[in-house]
Design an enzyme around this catalytic site. Structure first.
Site: not given
Ligand code: NVA
Ligand code: CP
Length: 336
Positions: A108, A135, A138, A230, A271, A316
């Site tokens: 990540r 992502h 997800q 989101d 998400c 997930r």
């Molecule tokens: N679009 C959000 C998704 C988090 C799971 C982010 O990148 O922060």
């Molecule tokens: N939806 C998701 O990726 O959540 P986290 O950022 O908590 O991993």
């Protein structure tokens, strides 16, 4: 044709065919059933799994850890202060080191280029646990949740409303394009996805029968089976709250929007994490500064009968387990 995903990375859903995604969803459902029966698995026995997280995470990290352990694997978490990745050591060198020690790597971070380098140089499967651009794990969970709810994916009207150019919108475009959904992004034009990605999704739609639509009008939610949103500001973009609040306030998922869909059977998806109540410190700071009490979704909708957000969260784990087992595990042990 027998599907074999051994050794494959998952950097974006573009890497996988419709049949391969279907296979992963079926495997996830099977693994979910197995867990419900309390059966400990061994498909990842002896496998060391590296979890490199340069951004914070609750669900994704926990999902990788539990999924690995459920199948006998050994996950090791490495946070942003634990590695020299790209700072004191090149991504390529770190990839070659970790590839000799681990059997799979979840990453990540920020740039998609970093995960491409990890996959290119580690020699083991690399899984995208979220980048600025995509992502994909997800979206596998989202597709499983929709399939569980409606029994099928093709033709389901999925509406994503909010920031149309973040990792979620991008990955949903690809997932919907591959799996034949009727997909609409509702967002102000400034926040529509890159043209090249829309064209890519339209190309996928020619094969899958998907519909890909963009609208700046919240009324395009009409007859949605699923409404997805989101956060308005993704990780790494925190300087943009003022601009996003201005642009996206008319796109909040609230009771009015749900009513406009005119479909009592619809489900609400997110998400997570979500800004929907007064119980987070970051949310509180933003609400006070901009005179708000919720952001992308109201508390009323989040806690309503339409909400499937915690089903999504649970999924997930089952979908990530399917990805790890299929690409780095002993798949033959699943049917034993
Ligand atoms: N679009 C959000 C998704 C988090 C799971 C982010 O990148 O922060
Ligand atoms: N939806 C998701 O990726 O959540 P986290 O950022 O908590 O991993």
């Amino acid at each position: 044709m027998e599907i074999d995903l051994k050794g494959r990375s998952l950097l974006t859903l573009l890497d996988y065919s419709t049949e391969e995604i279907e296979y992963l969803l079926e495997l996830a459902a099977k693994l979910k059933e197995k867990k419900a029966k309390g059966i400990q698995g061994s498909a990842l026995k002896g496998k060391n799994i590296a979890l490199i997280f340069e951004k914070t995470s609750t669900r994704t990290r926990a999902a990788f850890v539990v999924a690995a352990r459920d199948e006998g694997g050994m996950p090791e978490f490495m946070g942003k202060n634990d590695l020299q990745l790209g700072e004191k050591e090149s991504v390529k060198d770190t990839a070659r080191v970790l590839g000799r020690l681990f059997d799979g790597i979840a990453y990540r971070g920020f740039a998609q280029e970093n995960i491409q380098l990890l996959a290119g140089y580690s020699g083991v499967p690399v899984w995208n646990a979220l980048t600025d651009q995509y992502h994909p794990t997800q979206v596998l969970a989202d597709l499983l949740t929709i399939k569980e709810e409606f029994g099928y994916l093709k033709g389901i009207k999925l509406v994503y409303i909010g920031d149309g150019r973040n990792n979620m919108a991008n990955s949903l475009l690809i997932g919907a394009g591959k799996m034949g959904l009727d997909f609409t992004i509702i967002s102000p034009e400034e926040l529509w996805p890159e043209k090249s990605l829309i064209q890519e999704a339209e190309k996928l739609a020619l094969n899958s029968g998907a519909k890909i639509k963009l609208s700046a009008d919240p009324a395009a939610v009409y007859q949605a089976d699923a409404i997805y949103t989101d956060v308005w500001v993704s990780m790494g973009e925190e300087a943009q709250f003022a601009e996003r609040i201005k642009l996206l306030s008319p796109y909040q998922v609230n009771a009015d929007l749900i009513q406009q869909a005119e479909n009592e059977q619809l489900i609400f998806l997110h998400c997570l994490p979500a800004f929907h109540n007064r119980e987070t410190s970051i949310g509180e700071e933003i609400y006070q500064k901009y005179g708000l009490k919720e952001m992308e979704v109201t508390e009323e909708v989040f806690e309503s009968k339409y909400s499937r957000v915690f089903e999504q969260s649970e999924n997930r784990m089952h979908t990530i387990k399917a990805v790890m087992v299929a690409t780095a595990g002993d798949i033959s042990s699943i049917d034993e």
